[in-house]
Write a protein that holds these residues in place. Structure first.
Motif, PDB file in Angstrom:
ATOM      1  N   TYR A   1      -7.104  -6.037   5.527  1.00 52.14           N
ATOM      2  CA  TYR A   1      -5.665  -6.117   5.265  1.00 52.14           C
ATOM      3  C   TYR A   1      -5.019  -4.749   5.431  1.00 52.14           C
ATOM      4  O   TYR A   1      -3.940  -4.626   6.019  1.00 52.14           O
ATOM      5  CB  TYR A   1      -5.417  -6.665   3.862  1.00 52.14           C
ATOM      6  CG  TYR A   1      -3.958  -6.747   3.512  1.00 52.14           C
ATOM      7  CD1 TYR A   1      -3.105  -7.622   4.173  1.00 52.14           C
ATOM      8  CD2 TYR A   1      -3.420  -5.933   2.520  1.00 52.14           C
ATOM      9  CE1 TYR A   1      -1.762  -7.689   3.858  1.00 52.14           C
ATOM     10  CE2 TYR A   1      -2.074  -6.002   2.199  1.00 52.14           C
ATOM     11  CZ  TYR A   1      -1.252  -6.874   2.877  1.00 52.14           C
ATOM     12  OH  TYR A   1       0.080  -6.933   2.565  1.00 52.14           O
TER      13      TYR A   1
ATOM     14  N   HIS B   1       0.073  -9.595  -1.666  1.00 55.75           N
ATOM     15  CA  HIS B   1      -0.977 -10.232  -0.869  1.00 55.75           C
ATOM     16  C   HIS B   1      -2.187 -10.427  -1.784  1.00 55.75           C
ATOM     17  O   HIS B   1      -2.707  -9.456  -2.344  1.00 55.75           O
ATOM     18  CB  HIS B   1      -1.349  -9.352   0.335  1.00 55.75           C
ATOM     19  CG  HIS B   1      -2.375  -9.952   1.222  1.00 55.75           C
ATOM     20  ND1 HIS B   1      -2.076 -10.948   2.130  1.00 55.75           N
ATOM     21  CD2 HIS B   1      -3.702  -9.727   1.337  1.00 55.75           C
ATOM     22  CE1 HIS B   1      -3.176 -11.290   2.771  1.00 55.75           C
ATOM     23  NE2 HIS B   1      -4.175 -10.551   2.305  1.00 55.75           N
TER      24      HIS B   1
ATOM     25  N   SER C   1      -4.530  -8.740  -6.556  1.00 53.65           N
ATOM     26  CA  SER C   1      -3.159  -8.921  -6.102  1.00 53.65           C
ATOM     27  C   SER C   1      -2.680  -7.577  -5.587  1.00 53.65           C
ATOM     28  O   SER C   1      -2.424  -6.665  -6.369  1.00 53.65           O
ATOM     29  CB  SER C   1      -2.271  -9.414  -7.250  1.00 53.65           C
ATOM     30  OG  SER C   1      -0.958  -9.623  -6.784  1.00 53.65           O
TER      31      SER C   1
END
Length: 129
Positions: free
Chosen positions: A66, A119, A125
């Motif tokens: 990510y 996300h 989180s």
């Protein structure tokens, strides 16, 4: 890495706190063997530690993947702003050059504002806002 290290440290601390605790009811049978040795050999404990470690590793990989999506913006915080400004001004920019440069920053800002502010990866989180 920090999360994995903390979990490993916590696991070791929990297991090592039992090093000096004898098994009360069976201390004679086990020859005074500390509880630590039994816990460290217990298949369920080993399985749980391995599952926990595997889960953290999987989450770590997902977090890394990510974070890689933000590499295209790293010039915003890695680059030397004064050098970029000096290089731009050294070209004797025209009004159109200023407009194009401003539009480039506005476009980047618009892209960034489209990124969801949260996300979730497993129990984590990640907040981007």
């Amino acid at each position: 890495r920090d999360i994995q290290g903390s979990i490993n440290k916590c696991s070791r601390a929990i297991l090592s706190c039992s090093k000096t605790i004898p098994i009360w009811s069976a201390s004679e049978v086990l020859g005074g063997q500390p509880m630590y040795e039994l816990i460290a050999k217990d298949k369920d404990v080993i399985k749980t530690v391995l599952l926990l470690t595997g889960s953290v590793e999987a989450a770590k990989r997902q977090v890394y993947d990510y974070l890689q999506t933000f590499i295209k913006y790293d010039w915003l915080w890695k680059g030397n702003k004064q050098q970029a400004y000096d290089a731009f001004m050294a070209k004797a920019p025209t009004l159109e050059d200023f407009e194009m440069e401003l539009k480039r920053y506005v476009d980047v800002e618009m892209e960034i504002t489209k990124i969801p502010p949260v996300h979730n990866i497993g129990a984590l989180s990640l907040e981007t806002g």
